[in-house]
Scaffold this motif. Structure first.
Motif, mmCIF file in Angstrom:
data_model
loop_
_atom_site.group_PDB
_atom_site.id
_atom_site.type_symbol
_atom_site.label_atom_id
_atom_site.label_comp_id
_atom_site.label_asym_id
_atom_site.label_seq_id
_atom_site.Cartn_x
_atom_site.Cartn_y
_atom_site.Cartn_z
ATOM 1 N N UNK A 8 27.400 20.336 -13.628
ATOM 2 C CA UNK A 8 27.584 20.237 -15.225
ATOM 3 C C UNK A 8 28.130 21.574 -15.573
ATOM 4 N N UNK A 9 26.964 22.594 -15.509
ATOM 5 C CA UNK A 9 27.230 23.964 -16.099
ATOM 6 C C UNK A 9 28.491 24.765 -15.597
ATOM 7 N N UNK A 10 28.611 24.416 -14.228
ATOM 8 C CA UNK A 10 29.703 25.046 -13.428
ATOM 9 C C UNK A 10 30.848 24.491 -13.948
ATOM 10 N N UNK A 11 30.879 23.078 -13.834
ATOM 11 C CA UNK A 11 32.337 22.412 -14.345
ATOM 12 C C UNK A 11 32.559 22.616 -15.894
ATOM 13 N N UNK A 12 31.637 22.658 -16.620
ATOM 14 C CA UNK A 12 31.822 23.127 -18.036
ATOM 15 C C UNK A 12 32.677 24.504 -18.087
ATOM 16 N N UNK A 52 39.771 16.446 -14.315
ATOM 17 C CA UNK A 52 38.592 17.392 -14.289
ATOM 18 C C UNK A 52 37.816 17.210 -15.503
ATOM 19 N N UNK A 53 38.704 16.909 -16.649
ATOM 20 C CA UNK A 53 37.647 16.366 -17.861
ATOM 21 C C UNK A 53 36.816 15.435 -17.606
ATOM 22 N N UNK A 54 37.457 14.374 -17.005
ATOM 23 C CA UNK A 54 36.556 13.029 -16.590
ATOM 24 C C UNK A 54 35.458 13.461 -15.795
ATOM 25 N N UNK A 55 35.639 14.275 -14.737
ATOM 26 C CA UNK A 55 34.521 14.981 -14.117
ATOM 27 C C UNK A 55 33.566 15.481 -14.993
ATOM 28 N N UNK A 56 33.830 16.335 -16.000
ATOM 29 C CA UNK A 56 32.886 16.857 -16.714
ATOM 30 C C UNK A 56 32.072 15.948 -17.770
ATOM 31 N N UNK A 57 32.952 14.973 -18.233
ATOM 32 C CA UNK A 57 32.359 13.804 -18.830
ATOM 33 C C UNK A 57 31.362 13.151 -18.145
ATOM 34 N N UNK A 92 34.045 5.415 -15.299
ATOM 35 C CA UNK A 92 33.866 6.743 -15.282
ATOM 36 C C UNK A 92 33.578 7.279 -13.906
ATOM 37 N N UNK A 93 32.656 6.955 -13.335
ATOM 38 C CA UNK A 93 32.084 7.304 -12.068
ATOM 39 C C UNK A 93 33.088 6.831 -11.324
ATOM 40 N N UNK A 94 33.567 5.581 -11.173
ATOM 41 C CA UNK A 94 34.851 5.355 -10.166
ATOM 42 C C UNK A 94 35.864 6.259 -10.308
ATOM 43 N N UNK A 95 36.422 6.818 -11.492
ATOM 44 C CA UNK A 95 37.652 7.479 -11.610
ATOM 45 C C UNK A 95 37.080 8.882 -10.836
ATOM 46 N N UNK A 96 36.067 9.371 -11.192
ATOM 47 C CA UNK A 96 35.570 10.630 -10.469
ATOM 48 C C UNK A 96 35.782 10.624 -8.942
ATOM 49 N N UNK A 97 35.052 9.306 -8.388
ATOM 50 C CA UNK A 97 35.143 8.990 -6.886
ATOM 51 C C UNK A 97 36.472 8.871 -6.430
ATOM 52 N N UNK A 98 37.377 8.421 -7.023
ATOM 53 C CA UNK A 98 38.592 8.188 -6.338
ATOM 54 C C UNK A 98 39.626 9.158 -6.711
ATOM 55 N N UNK A 99 39.713 9.615 -7.982
ATOM 56 C CA UNK A 99 40.818 10.595 -8.285
ATOM 57 C C UNK A 99 40.507 12.009 -7.870
ATOM 58 N N UNK A 100 39.444 12.200 -7.947
ATOM 59 C CA UNK A 100 38.855 13.493 -7.048
ATOM 60 C C UNK A 100 39.682 13.418 -5.725
ATOM 61 N N UNK A 101 39.350 12.700 -4.890
ATOM 62 C CA UNK A 101 40.068 12.650 -3.666
ATOM 63 C C UNK A 101 41.717 12.681 -3.691
ATOM 64 N N UNK A 107 39.228 21.438 -5.340
ATOM 65 C CA UNK A 107 38.521 21.466 -4.021
ATOM 66 C C UNK A 107 37.034 21.064 -4.344
ATOM 67 N N UNK A 108 36.424 21.745 -5.378
ATOM 68 C CA UNK A 108 35.178 21.846 -5.693
ATOM 69 C C UNK A 108 34.983 20.503 -6.521
ATOM 70 N N UNK A 109 35.777 19.781 -7.197
ATOM 71 C CA UNK A 109 35.905 18.535 -7.762
ATOM 72 C C UNK A 109 35.435 17.705 -6.755
ATOM 73 N N UNK A 110 35.852 17.397 -5.470
ATOM 74 C CA UNK A 110 35.513 16.537 -4.561
ATOM 75 C C UNK A 110 34.205 17.079 -3.952
ATOM 76 N N UNK A 111 33.888 18.093 -3.770
ATOM 77 C CA UNK A 111 32.649 18.601 -3.467
ATOM 78 C C UNK A 111 31.412 18.246 -4.384
ATOM 79 N N UNK A 112 32.029 18.120 -5.737
ATOM 80 C CA UNK A 112 30.821 17.898 -6.670
ATOM 81 C C UNK A 112 30.658 16.236 -6.320
ATOM 82 N N UNK A 113 31.753 15.715 -6.379
ATOM 83 C CA UNK A 113 31.503 14.091 -6.150
ATOM 84 C C UNK A 113 30.593 13.836 -4.614
ATOM 85 N N UNK A 114 30.844 14.519 -3.762
ATOM 86 C CA UNK A 114 30.228 14.314 -2.419
ATOM 87 C C UNK A 114 28.438 14.403 -2.637
ATOM 88 N N UNK A 115 28.420 15.494 -3.379
ATOM 89 C CA UNK A 115 27.043 16.010 -3.835
ATOM 90 C C UNK A 115 26.270 14.911 -4.552
#
Length: 277
Positions: free
Chosen positions: A47-51, A79-84, A119-128, A158-166
């Protein structure tokens, strides 16, 4: 006081249609690897890095005079959705540590619980989608980027998808197999296409070249429907991988057990099935 394993809110017909009543609340603060403190550290770091990237990117565009169209780009919205999502998941993790329960999630109105799941679903799919489209279609045309721009592009593409994988490997959140959730995400994708055309009408440019119907002459429709179909396919590919991950790394819910001294002692509990019907 242990973690609630049954949703306590009364779900109406709309919530049940979206399968909210099947969601296991313990997964919000559950983990596959390590305990709650490890989960907290991982989510706090992401979260700190993404923010920081989100704020830096917004300020950069504002200083360049393009801040008014910053959120016209799908990448920035995603990316806003990921941060949220990371902020919300971090909040529930902190509350789980303090309360030894998922009351912070269970006590929310069902509509907010559903929003968290979607929101979790959007991170999972939209990141890819963002990562795949950028590196396959947009990156080859990017030239003469500064080191700062290269870092931003790598972070949001790239790191957006990496964050979801983690998050998927460490955390316990999962997608539902019910068709309603990917349909909601497809609807969101379609609404973005409409937003992109509104942006072109107002600001005079297309955010992405493959949306340019003036030059593509109908080919853009194939791109659009292809990407919307890809959303649906990617959703179920991720869902299937999560089912496999559940077998390899079962989610542990972090319950509380009263000790002889009346202090709570954390124990690990096996997770229930991914969905309850």
């Amino acid at each position: 006081m242990g973690i609630e394993t049954e949703p306590t809110a009364a779900y109406n017909r709309a919530h049940r249609a979206l399968r909210l009543h099947t969601f296991d609340h313990t997964r919000v603060a559950g983990s596959r690897i390590g305990g709650l403190w490890f989960l907290l550290a991982v989510r706090a770091l992401m979260f700190s890095y993404a923010l920081f990237v989100w704020v830096f990117s917004l300020v950069r565009d504002a200083r360049a005079g393009t801040g008014n169209v910053h959120f016209a780009y799908f990448t920035n919205l995603c990316y806003t959705g990921l941060v949220a999502y990371l902020a919300a998941s971090l909040y529930h993790t902190v509350r789980a540590i303090r309360q030894r329960s998922t009351a912070s999630f269970s006590d929310m109105w069902p509509v907010f619980q559903l929003m968290h799941w979607l929101l979790y679903g959007s991170v999972a799919v939209f990141s890819v989608i963002v990562t795949g489209v950028y590196w396959s279609m947009l990156y080859p045309s990017a030239h003469n980027m500064s080191g700062r721009d290269t870092w931003i592009n790598a972070s949001v593409h790239a790191m957006n998808t990496g964050f979801f994988v983690v998050e998927a490997v460490v955390g316990g959140m999962v997608l539902t197999s019910h068709w309603s959730h990917p349909c909601v995400l497809v609807a969101v994708g379609f609404m973005y296409v409409m937003l992109a055309y509104v942006n072109e009408a107002v600001n005079g440019f297309f955010t992405y070249d493959f949306l340019n119907y003036k030059e593509k002459k109908g080919v853009e429709a194939a791109y659009i429907f292809g990407l919307l179909a890809a959303l649906f396919i990617i959703y179920y590919v991720v869902w299937a991988l999560q089912r496999l991950l559940d077998r390899m790394l079962p989610v542990k819910s972090h319950c509380a057990q009263a000790g002889n001294d009346s202090e709570y002692q954390q124990v690990e509990c096996s997770s229930p099935p991914m969905e309850r019907v």
